[in-house]
Design an enzyme around this catalytic site. Structure first.
Site, PDB file in Angstrom:
ATOM      1  N   LEU A 202     -49.821  22.149  32.673  1.00 55.91           N
ATOM      2  CA  LEU A 202     -49.269  23.499  32.569  1.00 55.91           C
ATOM      3  C   LEU A 202     -48.943  23.835  31.120  1.00 55.91           C
ATOM      4  O   LEU A 202     -48.190  23.113  30.468  1.00 55.91           O
ATOM      5  CB  LEU A 202     -47.981  23.623  33.394  1.00 55.91           C
ATOM      6  CG  LEU A 202     -48.080  23.556  34.915  1.00 55.91           C
ATOM      7  CD1 LEU A 202     -46.689  23.651  35.516  1.00 55.91           C
ATOM      8  CD2 LEU A 202     -48.969  24.668  35.447  1.00 55.91           C
ATOM      9  N   GLU A 203     -49.522  24.916  30.632  1.00 58.97           N
ATOM     10  CA  GLU A 203     -49.130  25.470  29.331  1.00 58.97           C
ATOM     11  C   GLU A 203     -48.619  26.864  29.610  1.00 58.97           C
ATOM     12  O   GLU A 203     -49.393  27.793  29.834  1.00 58.97           O
ATOM     13  CB  GLU A 203     -50.320  25.469  28.360  1.00 58.97           C
ATOM     14  CG  GLU A 203     -49.926  25.719  26.921  1.00 58.97           C
ATOM     15  CD  GLU A 203     -49.824  27.192  26.575  1.00 58.97           C
ATOM     16  OE1 GLU A 203     -48.678  27.718  26.570  1.00 58.97           O
ATOM     17  OE2 GLU A 203     -50.854  27.817  26.333  1.00 58.97           O
ATOM     18  N   LEU A 204     -47.295  27.003  29.599  1.00 56.73           N
ATOM     19  CA  LEU A 204     -46.664  28.247  30.031  1.00 56.73           C
ATOM     20  C   LEU A 204     -46.141  29.015  28.820  1.00 56.73           C
ATOM     21  O   LEU A 204     -46.714  28.957  27.748  1.00 56.73           O
ATOM     22  CB  LEU A 204     -45.550  27.925  31.032  1.00 56.73           C
ATOM     23  CG  LEU A 204     -45.998  27.056  32.222  1.00 56.73           C
ATOM     24  CD1 LEU A 204     -44.818  26.732  33.123  1.00 56.73           C
ATOM     25  CD2 LEU A 204     -47.103  27.728  33.007  1.00 56.73           C
TER      26      LEU A 204
ATOM     27  N   GLY B 160     -50.845  30.192  31.159  1.00 56.53           N
ATOM     28  CA  GLY B 160     -50.371  31.490  31.619  1.00 56.53           C
ATOM     29  C   GLY B 160     -48.864  31.523  31.748  1.00 56.53           C
ATOM     30  O   GLY B 160     -48.143  30.798  31.064  1.00 56.53           O
TER      31      GLY B 160
ATOM     32  N   PHE C 148     -53.825  24.893  33.548  1.00 55.94           N
ATOM     33  CA  PHE C 148     -53.370  26.276  33.669  1.00 55.94           C
ATOM     34  C   PHE C 148     -52.733  26.737  32.367  1.00 55.94           C
ATOM     35  O   PHE C 148     -51.869  26.072  31.804  1.00 55.94           O
ATOM     36  CB  PHE C 148     -52.362  26.442  34.805  1.00 55.94           C
ATOM     37  CG  PHE C 148     -51.777  27.828  34.872  1.00 55.94           C
ATOM     38  CD1 PHE C 148     -52.552  28.893  35.313  1.00 55.94           C
ATOM     39  CD2 PHE C 148     -50.476  28.076  34.456  1.00 55.94           C
ATOM     40  CE1 PHE C 148     -52.029  30.183  35.349  1.00 55.94           C
ATOM     41  CE2 PHE C 148     -49.947  29.360  34.499  1.00 55.94           C
ATOM     42  CZ  PHE C 148     -50.722  30.415  34.947  1.00 55.94           C
TER      43      PHE C 148
END
Length: 626
Positions: free
Chosen positions: A324-326, A303, A301
């Site tokens: 997760l890359e937030l 976002g 993901f």
């Protein structure tokens, strides 16, 4: 026999020896060249063609969507597709720089998404058996298409996001080509069985780890780089033997459809099933059909933190692993006595590339008080000179307009940005330039925000703690490096950072104190993205704290899409294999004896002195001899 009786004039050529060796060499060379030619043909990129969309041509025109109707334009009868179904939802695509209508696409519902996952699973069964040579050929073919069609790829990305062609070249094409190259040159090495060290007691065993495909993986990606954000997880998934279902942001479904079509055409041209790559087009309410699917074995993901939390919660239903890359709030620390002019262009690129819509863009610049005024003034002066516009505007007088910054993806956050800036000013911040949406003189419906430089920022203010994702930079003044580190680490994010200074060793020491996943020394984002002809795809990409967890990119990212299976086998099965000593064999005859045997064995192998080892060896022998 006297030496004079030897025939020193013996003619070897008459016996054929002078011809045999040249013929042998020529034959061997010929066989080698034929083999190399055969191997070259098998490894060569396969050319293929995908017709570019008409929307990127210089003369293309379309109806404009008025800004007030953007929230409800799917109900506008003039924008409905020919096969309109009232019971389904639609996604309307438009160019954010011009508000040109690109397409209206039916959104996928849950059964459609499930069917796409099934098709990807069926295709993966055969793909998992392909060789690395076959996978490399697909990567080479993708790279060839991208290099040969750079203008098309850049214009498609620019049309759907409003970015400039230069930003597309740097952030989409260059980085993607580099990753394709890395997969071809290093991917096989990373995924080949990895032999591990053994120990003294297991000297007769070999240990290895095999990296097996997971099956069907998913990528839910953001809109800021539609080509790279779709292709990057796709390339890694395919190279590791998986199939992939991509769900892009509804903001860029038009361009992502084209880029996925290119990938599917490439697979077909190389003799493989195009169903390996599936694209899901839906609104968030239908996304659980993907994130909760029992057939998805991994989710990547990219976002926002808010959506990331929802996806992680969905993934727990079947314990699906998630990367997760937030968000980020990346700082750039300028150390005292830094030659600022030398690095100012790099810093400007880090701030304003892609109109500031970068997860690893520079949002904060921390400057020592001795150079604060110089840096603040220089950034403001250069920001004022930036020209906003549409990269695909029609030429006037035969000239293409020069554009430094494109549009933002939408105007949804403009009111929020203005409120944050206003609150900062009320608490003492100084807006030197920008701070407002910019009404373009001839692109009246375009979403442009003025390049903004804000000084005298309170590190604890809301604008200093929120990810802005816009062409806005905050400039801080610090007195000591300890204070600079505290400010840099003082947000909920920990993605990337930059450190600029005259002494590289001191820069590296400072970098180690930053709580984040990646740091560039005297540069911007060279740990993944392309600043200017530079990018390194051998590194893991990701952050810490609220910037997410897990890594994509590099060996770590590629292996995360596999099941690492440990296999231990006998080194010399014909000579020695594991046997259970009688003293510890079931049923145990004597607890005391067996304990002395095992305790003596442990002490002999792992004792810290030779005296202790000899004592334990005697204990082991005595236990075994009773």
């Amino acid at each position: 026999m006297p030496y004079d009786d030897y025939d020193y004039d013996y003619d070897y050529e008459e016996e054929g020896f002078g011809i045999v060796w040249p013929l042998t060499i020529c034959l061997a060379l010929g066989i080698y060249l034929v083999f190399e030619r055969y191997r070259s043909v098998r490894n060569r990129a396969v050319p293929f063609r995908v017709a570019p969309p008409e929307h990127i041509g210089p003369t293309w025109d379309a109806p404009k969507i008025d800004s007030p109707r953007l929230e409800s334009h799917e109900l506008d009868p003039t924008l409905r597709p020919p096969q309109y179904a009232t019971e389904r939802k639609y996604i309307t695509c438009y160019d954010p720089a011009t508000s040109y209508h690109l397409d209206t696409i039916m959104a996928d519902d849950a059964p459609t998404i499930a069917a796409k996952i099934d098709r990807a699973g069926a295709a993966q069964a055969d793909w998992s058996k392909t060789t690395f040579r076959e996978r490399k050929r697909v990567m080479r073919s993708l790279k060839k298409w991208l290099v040969d069609n750079q203008a098309t790829a850049a214009k498609v990305a620019a049309r759907d996001t409003g970015k400039t062609l230069l930003d597309a070249a740097l952030g989409e094409i260059l980085v993607t080509c580099t990753k394709l190259d890395w997969l071809v040159n290093h991917g096989e090495r990373v995924l080949k069985p990895d032999f591990r060290y053994s120990n003294f007691l297991m000297f007769y065993k070999t240990a290895q780890v095999q990296f097996e495909p997971l099956g069907v993986v998913a990528a839910i990606v953001s809109w800021n780089y539609p080509l790279h954000n779709a292709w990057s997880p796709m390339m890694a998934a395919l190279f590791s033997g998986n199939s992939i279902v991509i769900k892009c942001s509804e903001n860029v479904i038009w361009s992502t459809q084209f880029f996925v079509k290119v990938a599917q055409t490439c697979l077909e041209a190389c003799g493989h099933n195009p169903d390996l790559v599936q694209l899901v087009c839906c609104y968030p309410d239908q996304a659980p059909a993907l994130t909760k699917s029992p057939y998805i074995r991994h989710i990547t993901f990219i976002g926002s933190e808010k959506v990331g939390r929802i996806i992680v919660k969905d993934a727990t239903e079947h314990l699906t692993p998630v990367t997760l890359e937030l968000g980020g709030k990346d700082p750039a620390i300028i150390m005292p006595a830094t030659p600022v002019e030398q690095y100012l262009s790099v810093i400007m690129r880090g701030i304003f590339q892609n109109s500031g819509q970068n997860c690893i863009g520079i949002e904060r610049v921390l400057v020592h008080s001795s150079q604060y005024d110089q840096v603040f003034k220089a950034l403001a002066e250069r920001a004022q000179q930036l020209r906003l516009g549409c990269a695909l505007s029609r030429p006037t007088d035969g000239l293409i307009p020069v554009v430094d910054c494109g549009a933002m993806i939408s105007n949804d956050r403009f009111d929020e940005l203005k409120a944050l800036i206003e609150a900062a000013v009320n608490h003492g911040a100084i807006v030197e330039t920008g701070g407002q949406p910019w009404p373009h003189p001839y692109l009246e419906n375009g979403f442009f925000f003025s390049p903004t430089v804000i000084g005298n920022v309170d590190p604890n203010s809301e604008i200093a703690q929120r990810e802005l994702f816009a062409p806005i930079v905050l400039v801080y003044k610090y007195e000591t490096l300890e204070e600079a580190v505290a400010i840099a680490n003082g947000t909920r994010y920990g993605l990337g950072a930059s450190v600029f200074g005259p002494d590289q060793e001191r820069c590296e020491q400072l970098a180690k104190k930053l709580v984040c996943g990646m740091v560039a020394i005297n540069d911007f984002a060279t740990f993944y993205s392309a600043c200017f002809f530079q990018t390194n795809q051998d590194l893991p990409f990701g952050g810490t704290k609220m910037s997410g967890y897990g890594r994509f990119g590099g060996p770590e990212g590629l292996r995360s899409l596999t099941n690492p299976k440990a296999i231990v086998s006998d080194r010399w099965p014909w000579l020695i294999q594991t046997t259970i000593p009688q003293i510890v064999d079931y049923p145990i005859r004597s607890v005391n004896q067996s304990w002395d045997f095992i305790s003596g064995l442990i002490g002999f192998v792992y004792g810290d002195t030779w005296h202790a080892r000899i004592r334990h060896l005697i204990r082991l022998i005595n236990a075994n001899g009773r």
